[in-house]
Motif scaffolding. Sequence first.
Motif, short mmCIF file in Angstrom:
data_model
loop_
_atom_site.label_atom_id
_atom_site.label_comp_id
_atom_site.label_asym_id
_atom_site.label_seq_id
_atom_site.Cartn_x
_atom_site.Cartn_y
_atom_site.Cartn_z
N VAL A 37 -6.17 13.93 -0.98
CA VAL A 37 -5.16 12.94 -1.37
C VAL A 37 -4.18 13.61 -2.33
O VAL A 37 -4.58 14.39 -3.20
CB VAL A 37 -5.82 11.72 -2.04
N ILE A 38 -2.90 13.31 -2.18
CA ILE A 38 -1.88 13.86 -3.07
C ILE A 38 -1.12 12.70 -3.71
O ILE A 38 -0.45 11.93 -3.02
CB ILE A 38 -0.90 14.78 -2.32
N SER A 65 3.75 7.66 -5.68
CA SER A 65 3.55 7.80 -4.25
C SER A 65 2.17 8.41 -4.00
O SER A 65 1.65 9.15 -4.84
CB SER A 65 4.63 8.67 -3.60
N ARG A 66 1.60 8.06 -2.84
CA ARG A 66 0.25 8.53 -2.50
C ARG A 66 0.23 8.94 -1.04
O ARG A 66 0.55 8.15 -0.15
CB ARG A 66 -0.77 7.42 -2.76
N THR A 124 2.11 5.90 0.83
CA THR A 124 2.29 4.57 0.25
C THR A 124 2.96 4.75 -1.11
O THR A 124 2.86 5.81 -1.72
CB THR A 124 0.96 3.82 0.08
N HIS A 125 3.68 3.70 -1.57
CA HIS A 125 4.48 3.81 -2.78
C HIS A 125 4.28 2.59 -3.67
O HIS A 125 3.82 1.53 -3.22
CB HIS A 125 5.98 3.92 -2.44
N LEU A 147 -0.28 -4.50 6.17
CA LEU A 147 0.21 -4.62 4.79
C LEU A 147 -0.95 -4.97 3.88
O LEU A 147 -1.69 -5.93 4.13
CB LEU A 147 1.27 -5.72 4.72
N GLY A 148 -1.14 -4.16 2.84
CA GLY A 148 -2.26 -4.41 1.93
C GLY A 148 -2.02 -3.78 0.57
O GLY A 148 -1.08 -2.99 0.38
N PRO A 149 -2.85 -4.13 -0.42
CA PRO A 149 -2.71 -3.56 -1.77
C PRO A 149 -2.87 -2.05 -1.76
O PRO A 149 -3.78 -1.52 -1.11
CB PRO A 149 -3.85 -4.23 -2.56
N VAL A 150 -1.99 -1.35 -2.46
CA VAL A 150 -2.08 0.10 -2.55
C VAL A 150 -3.28 0.49 -3.40
O VAL A 150 -3.89 -0.35 -4.08
CB VAL A 150 -0.79 0.71 -3.12
N ASP A 151 -3.62 1.76 -3.34
CA ASP A 151 -4.78 2.26 -4.08
C ASP A 151 -4.66 1.98 -5.57
O ASP A 151 -3.55 1.94 -6.13
CB ASP A 151 -4.95 3.75 -3.84
N GLN A 152 -5.79 1.82 -6.22
CA GLN A 152 -5.84 1.53 -7.65
C GLN A 152 -5.07 2.56 -8.47
O GLN A 152 -4.45 2.22 -9.49
CB GLN A 152 -7.29 1.48 -8.11
N SER A 153 -5.08 3.81 -8.04
CA SER A 153 -4.45 4.88 -8.82
C SER A 153 -2.94 4.77 -8.89
O SER A 153 -2.32 5.36 -9.79
CB SER A 153 -4.83 6.24 -8.24
#
Length: 366
Positions: A83-84, A114-115, A129-130, A186-192
């Motif tokens: 993951v970046i 961004s992920r 994702t942003h 469409l969903g919640p982005v990662d916690q980070s």
Amino acid sequence: MKTTLKLVAVLAVFILFNSTKASAQGCVAIRSTGGLCNMDEHPDSTTLGGIWLFNSNSRYYRSYKHFVGSEEQKQRIELGTNVINHSYAQDLTLTRIFNNRWSFSLDIPVLANSRSSLYEHGGKERRLTHSFGVGDVTLKAYAWLLNPAKATKGNIQIGLGLKLPTGSYTYQDYFYNTGTDGAKTLGPVDQSIQLGDGGTGITTDINTYYNFSHKFGLYGSFYYLISPRELNGVSSARGGTPSAKALANGSDIMSVPDQLMLRAGANYGLNKFNFSAGIRYECLPVKDLVGGSNGFRRPGYITSIEPGVTYRISKFSIYTFVPVAIVRNRTQSVPDKISTQLTGTNSHGDAAFADYAVNLGVSFKL
């Protein structure tokens, strides 16, 4: 000369006020920024009361190296499955110094993240994702314990504040699969890369310094964010259905974790420059001091060497600080431990960390 020293001290104190916000370099989701923590001289006159100070701090890092415990998963980069994360934070802080002992600050972070990953998008094609927007706003009050007029070489400052849940913790973007229909969810982005954690927190600060001369001194700071809320109600399944494992160990909902940071080092003044070097420790604990500790989180810690330089001219102070990681450890979370107990097999998630972070900032008296 004395007036100049006092002005320099006020600016240094202001930066000190804003230096204890934890911000781990990666998937260990500790937010906000960190600046410098040093002083040339403590203000020793009540005429310094009634001053407004403004600080703007920019922080950037790129996390891409995965760790399980302290062991780096080098094959993730070789295979291209890592993951970046790119994270940029602009902290705008306004501080009111009432007198030589009391002050109050308001911090407003603006975040752009961004992920890039494979596993969140079907496993075959890397996509992004942003998130962008205002993060969690913090209000703080500070007081020096010793009388600055008498304690001219060293002092201890304490701070207490509130971190408000102003940043979105439900930020959404599209996740893609690799099916022939090219469907996206469409969903919640990662916690980070969420802008906030959804909890109202209590911030505690302790800052201290001791100056051997006007040129050389030591500094130290402690920061802890108490987050009483255990879960924020947001699914960790990125718009999909939580797995049976996530439901069983409680990681199907995002956690609201505590945060910890320690800093210590020395600084040396040379003309208009101030050079510093120290150690920085940032941690997202496995368990919180108050409330439960379950839910999805990536606990861990980073120990960094933190060099910095500050240049002061007139009413302005310009600085840069670059903490460089020397130890990275993704510790075992509560859900990891629950899975280990349920299956009899050790379960230990990973997290991506950065090699370093860059802080650039300016502060000035209004």
